[in-house]
Scaffold this motif. Sequence first.
Motif, PDB file in Angstrom:
ATOM      1  N   MET A   1       0.845  -1.215   0.000  1.00 28.83           N
ATOM      2  CA  MET A   1       0.000   0.000   0.000  1.00 28.83           C
ATOM      3  C   MET A   1       0.875   1.256   0.000  1.00 28.83           C
ATOM      4  O   MET A   1       1.858   1.342   0.747  1.00 28.83           O
ATOM      5  N   LEU A   2       0.487   2.200  -0.842  1.00 34.99           N
ATOM      6  CA  LEU A   2       1.170   3.485  -0.841  1.00 34.99           C
ATOM      7  C   LEU A   2       0.837   4.247   0.432  1.00 34.99           C
ATOM      8  O   LEU A   2      -0.307   4.235   0.898  1.00 34.99           O
ATOM      9  N   LYS A   3       1.825   4.906   0.988  1.00 38.33           N
ATOM     10  CA  LYS A   3       1.594   5.776   2.134  1.00 38.33           C
ATOM     11  C   LYS A   3       1.387   7.203   1.605  1.00 38.33           C
ATOM     12  O   LYS A   3       2.300   7.780   1.011  1.00 38.33           O
ATOM     13  N   ILE A   4       0.186   7.712   1.802  1.00 39.14           N
ATOM     14  CA  ILE A   4      -0.192   9.018   1.234  1.00 39.14           C
ATOM     15  C   ILE A   4      -0.591   9.959   2.352  1.00 39.14           C
ATOM     16  O   ILE A   4      -1.399   9.619   3.222  1.00 39.14           O
ATOM     17  N   GLY A   5      -0.022  11.158   2.342  1.00 43.33           N
ATOM     18  CA  GLY A   5      -0.411  12.205   3.273  1.00 43.33           C
ATOM     19  C   GLY A   5      -0.897  13.405   2.501  1.00 43.33           C
ATOM     20  O   GLY A   5      -0.469  13.645   1.369  1.00 43.33           O
ATOM     21  N   SER A   6      -1.804  14.150   3.083  1.00 42.38           N
ATOM     22  CA  SER A   6      -2.308  15.359   2.426  1.00 42.38           C
ATOM     23  C   SER A   6      -1.647  16.595   3.002  1.00 42.38           C
ATOM     24  O   SER A   6      -1.224  16.606   4.164  1.00 42.38           O
ATOM     25  N   CYS A   7      -1.566  17.619   2.186  1.00 37.20           N
ATOM     26  CA  CYS A   7      -1.018  18.914   2.599  1.00 37.20           C
ATOM     27  C   CYS A   7      -1.948  19.999   2.086  1.00 37.20           C
ATOM     28  O   CYS A   7      -2.066  20.203   0.872  1.00 37.20           O
ATOM     29  N   THR A   8      -2.607  20.694   3.000  1.00 35.48           N
ATOM     30  CA  THR A   8      -3.566  21.742   2.648  1.00 35.48           C
ATOM     31  C   THR A   8      -3.063  23.086   3.153  1.00 35.48           C
ATOM     32  O   THR A   8      -2.672  23.202   4.316  1.00 35.48           O
ATOM     33  N   VAL A   9      -3.086  24.081   2.281  1.00 37.21           N
ATOM     34  CA  VAL A   9      -2.630  25.416   2.667  1.00 37.21           C
ATOM     35  C   VAL A   9      -3.831  26.268   3.062  1.00 37.21           C
ATOM     36  O   VAL A   9      -4.797  26.399   2.300  1.00 37.21           O
ATOM     37  N   LEU A  10      -3.753  26.843   4.264  1.00 38.59           N
ATOM     38  CA  LEU A  10      -4.809  27.740   4.752  1.00 38.59           C
ATOM     39  C   LEU A  10      -4.383  29.190   4.586  1.00 38.59           C
ATOM     40  O   LEU A  10      -3.205  29.527   4.750  1.00 38.59           O
ATOM     41  N   PHE A  11      -5.358  30.042   4.259  1.00 41.30           N
ATOM     42  CA  PHE A  11      -5.124  31.483   4.251  1.00 41.30           C
ATOM     43  C   PHE A  11      -6.424  32.173   4.629  1.00 41.30           C
ATOM     44  O   PHE A  11      -7.381  32.175   3.862  1.00 41.30           O
ATOM     45  N   ASN A  12      -6.483  32.689   5.846  1.00 40.36           N
ATOM     46  CA  ASN A  12      -7.699  33.323   6.364  1.00 40.36           C
ATOM     47  C   ASN A  12      -8.932  32.468   6.064  1.00 40.36           C
ATOM     48  O   ASN A  12      -9.887  32.927   5.432  1.00 40.36           O
ATOM     49  N   PRO A  13      -8.930  31.204   6.504  1.00 39.79           N
ATOM     50  CA  PRO A  13      -9.997  30.268   6.119  1.00 39.79           C
ATOM     51  C   PRO A  13     -11.350  30.602   6.736  1.00 39.79           C
ATOM     52  O   PRO A  13     -11.428  31.143   7.845  1.00 39.79           O
ATOM     53  N   ASP A  14     -12.425  30.286   5.995  1.00 40.86           N
ATOM     54  CA  ASP A  14     -13.770  30.414   6.558  1.00 40.86           C
ATOM     55  C   ASP A  14     -14.261  29.031   6.980  1.00 40.86           C
ATOM     56  O   ASP A  14     -13.567  28.024   6.818  1.00 40.86           O
ATOM     57  N   ARG A  15     -15.476  28.957   7.522  1.00 38.99           N
ATOM     58  CA  ARG A  15     -15.980  27.705   8.085  1.00 38.99           C
ATOM     59  C   ARG A  15     -16.098  26.592   7.054  1.00 38.99           C
ATOM     60  O   ARG A  15     -15.978  25.413   7.384  1.00 38.99           O
ATOM     61  N   ASP A  16     -16.315  26.948   5.786  1.00 42.20           N
ATOM     62  CA  ASP A  16     -16.453  25.931   4.745  1.00 42.20           C
ATOM     63  C   ASP A  16     -15.180  25.102   4.586  1.00 42.20           C
ATOM     64  O   ASP A  16     -15.234  23.959   4.115  1.00 42.20           O
ATOM     65  N   VAL A  17     -14.048  25.665   4.968  1.00 42.58           N
ATOM     66  CA  VAL A  17     -12.778  24.973   4.792  1.00 42.58           C
ATOM     67  C   VAL A  17     -12.737  23.683   5.606  1.00 42.58           C
ATOM     68  O   VAL A  17     -12.180  22.672   5.167  1.00 42.58           O
ATOM     69  N   ILE A  18     -13.354  23.694   6.768  1.00 41.11           N
ATOM     70  CA  ILE A  18     -13.369  22.486   7.607  1.00 41.11           C
ATOM     71  C   ILE A  18     -14.047  21.333   6.870  1.00 41.11           C
ATOM     72  O   ILE A  18     -13.510  20.215   6.806  1.00 41.11           O
ATOM     73  N   SER A  19     -15.212  21.590   6.292  1.00 41.30           N
ATOM     74  CA  SER A  19     -15.912  20.528   5.564  1.00 41.30           C
ATOM     75  C   SER A  19     -15.165  20.158   4.285  1.00 41.30           C
ATOM     76  O   SER A  19     -15.195  18.994   3.863  1.00 41.30           O
ATOM     77  N   ASN A  20     -14.485  21.116   3.670  1.00 45.19           N
ATOM     78  CA  ASN A  20     -13.685  20.799   2.483  1.00 45.19           C
ATOM     79  C   ASN A  20     -12.589  19.797   2.815  1.00 45.19           C
ATOM     80  O   ASN A  20     -12.394  18.804   2.115  1.00 45.19           O
ATOM     81  N   VAL A  21     -11.848  20.067   3.889  1.00 46.77           N
ATOM     82  CA  VAL A  21     -10.737  19.195   4.283  1.00 46.77           C
ATOM     83  C   VAL A  21     -11.255  17.817   4.689  1.00 46.77           C
ATOM     84  O   VAL A  21     -10.610  16.788   4.434  1.00 46.77           O
ATOM     85  N   LYS A  22     -12.428  17.765   5.252  1.00 48.29           N
ATOM     86  CA  LYS A  22     -12.986  16.482   5.679  1.00 48.29           C
ATOM     87  C   LYS A  22     -13.336  15.573   4.503  1.00 48.29           C
ATOM     88  O   LYS A  22     -13.542  14.375   4.703  1.00 48.29           O
TER      89      LYS A  22
END
Length: 275
Positions: A1-22
């Motif tokens: 199995m490939l080991k995969i990690g995510s990297c998300t860049v935040l910049f003044n995030p709004d509440r929608d960002v939480i559901s996006n990352v999920k």
Amino acid sequence: MLKIGSCTVLFNPDRDVISNVKTYKDLVDVCVVVDNSEKKNEVSKYFEEDSSYIYVDMHGNQGIAAALNAGIEYLHSKNMDMALTMDQDSLFPSQDYQNIYNLIEKYKDEYSLIGLDINKVDKNKEIVSVPYWITSGNFVNIADFYRAGRLNEALFIDYVDFDLGYRFKKANLKMGYLSGYCLTHTIGNPIEIHLFGKTFYALNHSPIRYYYRYRNAYYLYHVEDKEFFKKEYHREMFASLIKMFLFEKNRKEKLRMIKKGILDAKHHRLGKLNG
């Protein structure tokens, strides 16, 4: 199995960002969020305080390239094989993850970066080779990323993705996107234009984003490689400029920042714009 990690860049995030990352958090082995915000808001604090995320504070806006470099460096330290790079406003098609993973396994030895389609789905081919691709929704082979060289932090923002494509080309590494699977992503604050029975879009960026776009486009074309960056340079200097002038507001300030960006590029003044 490939080991995969995510990297998300935040910049003044709004509440929608939480559901996006999920939409992808539970699909990966490690979920890193890198905060480029000048000041932490409640969403930044949510990621910082939730131990299921790895929160990296850049202590102010250091640019998209520096933030991605920091996130990928963390994933590299945890021996991940691939980094899924995401913008905060992107939605991952989580229902298709298993199919996407299977295709990544299939093509991982041929392609060093495998992205998703952008806001459309074309199933004519499984994978399409491209010279560059947007930074969001990409599965990047971390070892090959370091072989090509880290992202150019002097560009700060805009054209970082095109420069990465150039670095991959010089290192004889291939990029492609999975044409049957779509990332939901918005570029700029687009204005829809209907003309001659067709639909076009003006990106409608802020003046400071136009500064970076034109500075970096001019610099990469005139200093790095005219052949590789030719298409995007001419699109920026002609098509995008005409649409901005005809259809966007605040044109005077945007044109002023475009001129400043080109002047700075001519003098090789890169990095973060101060003032």
